[in-house]
Structures are given as structure tokens and as C-alpha cells.
Write a protein that holds these residues in place. Structure first.
Motif, PDB file in Angstrom:
ATOM      1  N   ARG A   1     -27.610 -39.450 -12.753  1.00  0.00           N
ATOM      2  CA  ARG A   1     -28.216 -40.923 -12.718  1.00  0.00           C
ATOM      3  C   ARG A   1     -26.212 -41.914 -12.705  1.00  0.00           C
ATOM      4  NH1 ARG A   1     -31.673 -41.744 -16.387  1.00  0.00           N
ATOM      5  NH2 ARG A   1     -30.756 -44.066 -17.103  1.00  0.00           N
TER       6      ARG A   1
ATOM      7  N   LYS B   1     -30.324 -48.468 -18.084  1.00  0.00           N
ATOM      8  CA  LYS B   1     -30.617 -47.943 -16.319  1.00  0.00           C
ATOM      9  C   LYS B   1     -28.880 -47.473 -16.696  1.00  0.00           C
ATOM     10  CE  LYS B   1     -29.977 -49.004 -11.357  1.00  0.00           C
ATOM     11  NZ  LYS B   1     -30.421 -49.860 -10.438  1.00  0.00           N
TER      12      LYS B   1
ATOM     13  N   ASP C   1     -37.443 -39.922 -16.482  1.00  0.00           N
ATOM     14  CA  ASP C   1     -36.063 -39.673 -16.533  1.00  0.00           C
ATOM     15  C   ASP C   1     -35.704 -38.437 -16.144  1.00  0.00           C
ATOM     16  OD1 ASP C   1     -34.675 -42.247 -16.810  1.00  0.00           O
ATOM     17  OD2 ASP C   1     -35.910 -41.954 -18.402  1.00  0.00           O
TER      18      ASP C   1
END
Length: 387
Positions: A277, A213, A134
């Protein structure tokens, strides 16, 4: 110049209220026309700022209306339009206008030359914290759009061992003079950070952190892009050796206000997290911002100087109010002009001169508009003043 998360210790509420505690991640409640969602902020579960619930309206045959030349995709659909420097508006529309400007700017940077390098530690035991993936994605986007402004190649080092991170910074031409050669600034939920003023940033993952997610809450995701943007600020302004912000000393009086240095890093960090994201800006914003904080009860001008010892032992948090002020500024002039303020400083060496030159407004007028717009901005009213 490190990322700051204000804390909130209120009891868990029966009815949802922004910033107050909740019991289960992801649960949602409707209250007074808004849908509130339980998100994770640091180690706490709190209600987000809520999203207005759209109500159905009777359908009718509309009269033909002109079709605009362009209709940018937004994450907040509303007929309301934010007008630059206005004082009456919806907070959501203003903040989304700022993010839209950032998003359009990012999409126009796709052909820029990457001037960046990243080192990621591999463990002989095979252990690799999942959060490293990430963090790399956030670093990839940050460097893709901002490394063009670096005077020399920027370097990010991600690892699980402080000694290894330090060694990679030093061997790649960096230094840690301002960090005393250590990565000893610790941030919950588990990072140690070290950086210099010109090109290098190191993060040590002390404890792994797993995210669902698309989630933008928890794991202190904004930390990396926040710190990277500090390097961008210094390079854009050609101010690596000068005063980064106003310290209250005479030599620093024309440097950048502390609210802008930290607030803009928070805004960019939230926007980077949103973009990287594929999330909604309101969620990333809500994960970092506490708009009901009493720490914003001073006029914005009182946050110009970094105050290590605020008056009466109170906290004078430049991060939250600076984040909102940056959104207001970017929504009014656009993200490119916002960057131009920093760039113009390299010529004027005076923030106030560059601010007026780029925006067409002097700082006193900006402050007056901000104070008039406090209610629309969702900022608490002024109840304290310095001096």
C-alpha cells in the motif's frame, strides 16, 4: 496459527497516549515532543505510537564529509544506526532497520517464478465487496515473493459464500481436514477463514470494509499475509507433517517457539501491508501492535510454548512480543538469514541448532540480549515469571 489483535478498552484520553481511545479518525496532536495520530484498530479509534517531532537547528557551513557508497531509502530518517544485538537504541530505528531488510529482500525477488493461483468469486447479482481488491493486492505481493518456497502450488480463494470457497479449495486439489471442512474461524471486522498446513488458504468476506487510499489501519488487512506466511513457514522448514510450534509435548520440544511462529507472521504481514500500500511501516506496525500490553510482562523464553491455559487465568500473548522479537532478530541478521533459520530446520529438525548455526548466537544469548534491551524495544519490564 491465526492472526491475533489484542484489544484495549481504556477511556478516551484528553492527552494522546499510544493505544488509548481517540475521537476522530485522522486527527493529530502534539504531546511531549511527539505527534500522535488517531488511527482505526478493528472497530476502535486509538492513538498510534507517535512520531518524534523534528526541531529546527541553526544552520552553519559544514566541513566537507565523505560521501558513503550507498544510502538506502528509509521511511525513518535518523543519524542513529542500529548495531546487531545491541541493547541501547531507538525502537523506531530498530524496527525500520528490520523493515528495510525485508524491503530490500522483496525488491531482489522480482524475477522469481510464481507458483500460485488465486480464485475470486464473482456474484451473479453484480455485488463485489471493495475489500476484495485490497485483499487481492496483498495476495499478489505475498505470493510473488514467497510462493517460490512452496512445495506445490499455493492457492488462495476469496469469496462471499463459504460453500463456494470450500468447493474451490477442494476442486483445486486442497483439503480442509484441519478445519473440519469449514471456513468457520471468524475474524472481525468480517472474515471467515479456512486453511490447511501445506498450500491452501480461503477467506470469506462476511461484511465489506472500505479503506481510504493508502490507509493501513482497519479492515484487518494483515490477516491474509499473516496466514499465507504460515504456509511459507511450514514449506520452508519441510515441516508440513511435524509440529509447527512447541506444544509442550516431548515430540515438539525442538520445534519452533510459539513467539517466533506467530510473531514473525505478524512482522511479515505488517511489512507486506506497508509495501503493497506504499505506506510507512510505523503505521502498519502501530495498527497491529500494542506495546504497552501487560501480556508481555513475562520473559521471552516463557512464550516458547503455546499455552492454551496460561497460569492464574492470565493471557500469555505470543503475538505482540514475538513481533518485536522478530524485528530485533531481522534487524540484527537480515531477512534472508531469518528465512535461512526455517530452511535449515529441514535438515537439522532442531530449531535451536539451526538458530545458532545461522545467526552465530545460541538462543540463550539471544534471550539475554532481548531482556537487556527491553526498554529500548519498548517492551514492558518483566513483572511475572512462569514456574
Amino acid at each position: 496459527m491465526t492472526l491475533f489483535f489484542s484489544t484495549f478498552t481504556g477511556a478516551i484520553a484528553k492527552t494522546p497516549k499510544s493505544g488509548e481511545g481517540c475521537t476522530k479518525l485522522g486527527i493529530a496532536k502534539d504531546y511531549k515532543g511527539k505527534k500522535y495520530t488517531c488511527i482505526k484498530s478493528g472497530k476502535k479509534l486509538v492513538w498510534n505510537r507517535g512520531v518524534a517531532i523534528k526541531t529546527a537547528t541553526p544552520t552553519s557551513t559544514p566541513s566537507p564529509t565523505p560521501v558513503p557508497n550507498s544510502s538506502p531509502s528509509t521511511t525513518f530518517q535518523s543519524k542513529e544506526v542500529f548495531l546487531p544485538w545491541s541493547t541501547k537504541f531507538s525502537t523506531e530505528v530498530m524496527s525500520e532497520k528490520a523493515y528495510e531488510s525485508f524491503s530490500r529482500w522483496v525488491k531482489n525477488q522480482s524475477s522469481t517464478l510464481l507458483n500460485h493461483q488465486i480464485f475470486i468469486q464473482s456474484s451473479s447479482s453484480g455485488y463485489s465487496p471493495s475489500i476484495l481488491e485490497d485483499l487481492k493486492a496483498l495476495d499478489d505481493l505475498s505470493s510473488k515473493v514467497f510462493s517460490q518456497f512452496m512445495k506445490k502450488k499455493s492457492v488462495t480463494v476469496l469469496g462471499i459464500d463459504e460453500q463456494w470457497v470450500v468447493s474451490q479449495i477442494l476442486s483445486s486439489g486442497g483439503h480442509l481436514r484441519n478445519s473440519q471442512g469449514r471456513c468457520d474461524e471468524f475474524y472481525d471486522p468480517g472474515y471467515s477463514v479456512c486453511m490447511n498446513r501445506d498450500s491452501h488458504l480461503g477467506l470469506v468476506v462476511v461484511n465489506d470494509c472500505r479503506l481510504p487510499k493508502g490507509s493501513v489501519s482497519g479492515c484487518n488487512l494483515p490477516l491474509l499475509p499473516h496466514e499465507y506466511f504460515h504456509l511459507v513457514q511450514l514449506n520452508l522448514a519441510d515441516n508440513i507433517e511435524g509440529a509447527h510450534w512447541n506444544y509442550g509435548e516431548d515430540y515438539a520440544k525442538n520445534s519452533f517457539p510459539h513467539w517466533l511462529v506467530e510473531g514473525s507472521a505478524n512482522f511479515v504481514a505488517s511489512a507486506i501491508v506497508t509495501f503493497a500500500r506504499d505506506s510507512k511501516y510505523e503505521n502498519a506496525r502501530g495498527a497491529i501492535l500494542r506495546v504497552d500490553s501487560k501480556e508481555m510482562a513475562y520473559p521471552l523464553v516463557d512464550y516458547e510454548i503455546r499455552r492454551v491455559k496460561p497460569p492464574l487465568g492470565e493471557k500469555l500473548n505470543s503475538y505482540d512480543i514475538g513481533h518485536i522479537a522478530t524485528e530485533y532478530l531481522v534487524a540484527s541478521v537480515g531477512f534472508q538469514k531469518f528465512l535461512d533459520i526455517w530452511k535449515d530446520y529441514s535438515n537439522t529438525r532442531n530449531f535451536y541448532t539451526s538458530f545458532e548455526k545461522v545467526t552465530g548466537r545460541n538462543i540463550a544469548t539471544f534471550y539475554a540480549d532481548f531482556e537487556s534491551a527491553r526498554e529500548s524495544l519498548g517492551v514492558p519490564p518483566v513483572t511475572r515469571k512462569l514456574g
